[in-house]
Motif scaffolding. Structure first.
Motif, PDB file in Angstrom:
ATOM      1  N   VAL A 234      45.176  54.225  25.517  1.00 16.33           N
ATOM      2  CA  VAL A 234      44.297  53.867  26.628  1.00 16.33           C
ATOM      3  C   VAL A 234      44.284  52.366  26.864  1.00 16.33           C
ATOM      4  CG1 VAL A 234      42.244  53.730  25.158  1.00 16.33           C
ATOM      5  CG2 VAL A 234      41.974  54.204  27.597  1.00 16.33           C
ATOM      6  N   PHE A 235      44.529  51.579  25.809  1.00 18.61           N
ATOM      7  CA  PHE A 235      44.514  50.129  25.952  1.00 18.61           C
ATOM      8  C   PHE A 235      45.677  49.604  26.797  1.00 18.61           C
ATOM      9  CE2 PHE A 235      41.806  50.401  22.149  1.00 18.61           C
ATOM     10  CZ  PHE A 235      40.794  49.522  22.520  1.00 18.61           C
ATOM     11  N   ALA A 236      46.757  50.391  26.923  1.00 18.14           N
ATOM     12  CA  ALA A 236      47.935  49.925  27.659  1.00 18.14           C
ATOM     13  C   ALA A 236      47.666  49.785  29.154  1.00 18.14           C
ATOM     14  CB  ALA A 236      49.107  50.873  27.420  1.00 18.14           C
ATOM     15  N   SER A 237      46.714  50.549  29.674  1.00 19.43           N
ATOM     16  CA  SER A 237      46.451  50.534  31.114  1.00 19.43           C
ATOM     17  C   SER A 237      45.382  49.525  31.513  1.00 19.43           C
ATOM     18  CB  SER A 237      46.015  51.931  31.571  1.00 19.43           C
ATOM     19  OG  SER A 237      44.804  52.315  30.926  1.00 19.43           O
ATOM     20  N   LEU A 238      44.811  48.813  30.536  1.00 21.71           N
ATOM     21  CA  LEU A 238      43.705  47.904  30.814  1.00 21.71           C
ATOM     22  C   LEU A 238      44.180  46.460  30.939  1.00 21.71           C
ATOM     23  CD1 LEU A 238      41.106  49.341  28.284  1.00 21.71           C
ATOM     24  CD2 LEU A 238      41.071  49.588  30.767  1.00 21.71           C
ATOM     25  N   PRO A 239      43.548  45.679  31.809  1.00 19.91           N
ATOM     26  CA  PRO A 239      43.811  44.234  31.841  1.00 19.91           C
ATOM     27  C   PRO A 239      43.293  43.578  30.572  1.00 19.91           C
ATOM     28  CG  PRO A 239      42.774  44.975  33.883  1.00 19.91           C
ATOM     29  CD  PRO A 239      42.645  46.092  32.893  1.00 19.91           C
ATOM     30  N   TRP A 240      43.961  42.498  30.154  1.00 18.20           N
ATOM     31  CA  TRP A 240      43.583  41.775  28.945  1.00 18.20           C
ATOM     32  C   TRP A 240      43.385  40.296  29.234  1.00 18.20           C
ATOM     33  CZ3 TRP A 240      43.924  43.100  23.451  1.00 18.20           C
ATOM     34  CH2 TRP A 240      44.057  44.468  23.219  1.00 18.20           C
ATOM     35  N   GLY A 241      42.481  39.664  28.456  1.00 16.41           N
ATOM     36  CA  GLY A 241      42.314  38.226  28.448  1.00 16.41           C
ATOM     37  C   GLY A 241      42.244  37.762  27.001  1.00 16.41           C
ATOM     38  N   CYS A 242      42.445  36.478  26.765  1.00 18.65           N
ATOM     39  CA  CYS A 242      42.467  35.940  25.407  1.00 18.65           C
ATOM     40  C   CYS A 242      41.499  34.769  25.291  1.00 18.65           C
ATOM     41  CB  CYS A 242      43.880  35.489  25.038  1.00 18.65           C
ATOM     42  SG  CYS A 242      44.023  34.878  23.337  1.00 18.65           S
ATOM     43  N   SER A 243      40.479  34.917  24.452  1.00 11.48           N
ATOM     44  CA  SER A 243      39.488  33.858  24.274  1.00 11.48           C
ATOM     45  C   SER A 243      40.022  32.701  23.449  1.00 11.48           C
ATOM     46  CB  SER A 243      38.227  34.422  23.606  1.00 11.48           C
ATOM     47  OG  SER A 243      38.541  35.077  22.391  1.00 11.48           O
ATOM     48  N   TRP A 244      41.162  32.891  22.806  1.00  7.98           N
ATOM     49  CA  TRP A 244      41.799  31.802  22.054  1.00  7.98           C
ATOM     50  C   TRP A 244      42.626  30.927  22.997  1.00  7.98           C
ATOM     51  CZ3 TRP A 244      47.128  32.115  19.628  1.00  7.98           C
ATOM     52  CH2 TRP A 244      47.404  30.953  18.885  1.00  7.98           C
ATOM     53  N   ARG A 245      43.424  31.547  23.857  1.00  6.85           N
ATOM     54  CA  ARG A 245      44.325  30.790  24.730  1.00  6.85           C
ATOM     55  C   ARG A 245      43.704  30.418  26.071  1.00  6.85           C
ATOM     56  NH1 ARG A 245      50.424  33.364  24.249  1.00  6.85           N
ATOM     57  NH2 ARG A 245      50.609  33.275  21.982  1.00  6.85           N
ATOM     58  N   GLU A 246      42.782  31.220  26.569  1.00 13.91           N
ATOM     59  CA  GLU A 246      42.338  31.056  27.946  1.00 13.91           C
ATOM     60  C   GLU A 246      40.989  30.351  28.088  1.00 13.91           C
ATOM     61  OE1 GLU A 246      43.612  34.209  30.776  1.00 13.91           O
ATOM     62  OE2 GLU A 246      43.921  35.381  28.943  1.00 13.91           O
ATOM     63  N   VAL A 247      40.443  29.867  27.006  1.00 14.75           N
ATOM     64  CA  VAL A 247      39.268  28.982  27.060  1.00 14.75           C
ATOM     65  C   VAL A 247      39.713  27.637  26.490  1.00 14.75           C
ATOM     66  CG1 VAL A 247      36.911  28.583  26.283  1.00 14.75           C
ATOM     67  CG2 VAL A 247      37.678  30.916  26.771  1.00 14.75           C
ATOM     68  N   PRO A 248      39.580  26.535  27.242  1.00 12.82           N
ATOM     69  CA  PRO A 248      40.064  25.230  26.761  1.00 12.82           C
ATOM     70  C   PRO A 248      39.098  24.597  25.767  1.00 12.82           C
ATOM     71  CG  PRO A 248      39.100  24.980  28.935  1.00 12.82           C
ATOM     72  CD  PRO A 248      39.057  26.460  28.627  1.00 12.82           C
ATOM     73  N   TRP A 249      39.034  25.155  24.568  1.00 12.38           N
ATOM     74  CA  TRP A 249      38.041  24.717  23.583  1.00 12.38           C
ATOM     75  C   TRP A 249      38.156  23.224  23.278  1.00 12.38           C
ATOM     76  CZ3 TRP A 249      34.414  28.094  23.299  1.00 12.38           C
ATOM     77  CH2 TRP A 249      34.695  29.465  23.371  1.00 12.38           C
TER      78      TRP A 249
END
Length: 332
Positions: A167-182
């Motif tokens: 089921v995870f293959a059909s979902l959009p993903w985001g990454c809190s490590w790469r996509e937040v400029p900490w």
């Protein structure tokens, strides 16, 4: 740091987002789901969305937070041993987090011994998982209507999750490590424990549900850049920055045919080596970066020659997966 662990967002806590549907500015109120998957090496992920996250006609969104632990780093061989899911509300436009609505946490017997080095990280032993199995139906039910998966290392987590729970293959993903400029907030490391420390709290980590709640806690806080005057109002939450990034396309440029002697220059420039394709590639955050990159490759790698290269375009549904993006040819 404070003298003890700070309570994280608790079930039922928080203020519900304002009621109502979309507006001319695309303001939407959403229900989010957080899923934590734990694999025996210690990985972490966060999920999100209700329907496609960029659908401005929707009235609700769902987000999930995931933290994986595995028996190792080889997705073809190693197994998931713990999965936790936390459901929460959030505002589509502002990234404001509302109530935590529910959760799931389950162990699974991987069918092979858990390495002692992995147990040393997350504390999960063979005895703890013996005969256990993740409740697939419960997880699928929680994922119903979810629009985006947010993981703290999505490139690692997604390749473990999709084979175990398709089921995870059909979902959009985001990454809190790469996509937040900490780093722009003065946070030098993207490790979750360090982000929590710099955010003013600490917690007992490396177990699925508590890691999910810790990630939710840092994402719900205002994101304050070090360059921002102290008198200026706080920016949107870290979750809002992540959602904005996840909605935008990203690109992977392949330096096809690059000469061997250019490898050091490519590495210094930020290229990575793909052993399977035997080719160097670089991730680009926007198409606007492409022209300058092609010009650099032409002069620094291909000695002024015009070359035809491959470009993959990714959206949130293909990003961080093992699948290729939308392909096109570009010239230096």
């Amino acid at each position: 740091p404070p003298p003890g662990p700070v309570p994280l967002v608790a079930p039922g806590a928080g203020t519900p987002p304002p009621a109502g549907g979309g507006s001319k500015t695309g303001l939407l109120v959403g229900i989010g789901v957080v899923v934590l998957l734990v694999l025996a090496v210690g990985a972490f992920a966060l999920l999100g969305g209700g329907g496609d996250d960029d659908d401005e006609t929707a009235t609700t969104d769902q987000t999930e937070n995931t933290d994986p632990e595995t028996t190792g780093t080889d997705a073809a061989r190693d197994k998931v041993i713990e999965l936790a899911v936390v459901v929460f509300e959030y505002c589509h436009a502002t990234g404001t987090v509302g109530r935590v609505l529910g959760s799931y946490d389950g162990l699974e017997d991987p069918g092979l011994p858990i390495p002692p080095s992995s147990t040393a990280i997350h504390g999960i032993t063979d005895a703890m998982v013996a005969g256990k199995k993740i409740d697939d139906a419960a997880v699928v039910q929680l994922l119903d209507g979810v629009g985006i998966v947010i993981a703290h290392n999505a490139a690692f987590d997604r390749k473990f999750l999709e084979p175990r729970l398709p089921v995870f293959a059909s979902l959009p993903w985001g990454c809190s490590w790469r996509e937040v400029p900490w780093s722009e907030a003065g946070i030098e490391s993207s490790k979750l424990e360090y982000i929590a420390y710099k955010s003013g709290f600490f917690y007992e980590g490396h177990r699925a549900e508590i890691d999910c709640l810790a990630l939710l806690e840092v994402l719900r806080r205002p994101f304050v850049r070090v360059s921002q005057p102290s008198s200026a109002p706080a920016e949107a939450t870290a979750l809002k920055l992540l959602l904005d990034s996840a909605r935008a396309p990203s690109f992977r440029l392949w330096a096809v045919g690059s000469p061997f002697e250019s490898k050091d220059a490519l590495r210094k420039r930020g290229y990575w080596w793909d052993a399977g394709k035997r080719c160097w590639y670089r991730e680009l955050g926007a198409r606007e970066e492409l022209e300058a990159e092609l010009a650099w490759l032409r002069e620094a790698v291909f000695a002024g020659k015009s070359m035809t290269l491959d470009l993959d375009e990714f959206d949130a549904k293909s990003r961080y997966s093992t699948r290729d993006g939308k392909k096109e040819k570009v010239r230096t």
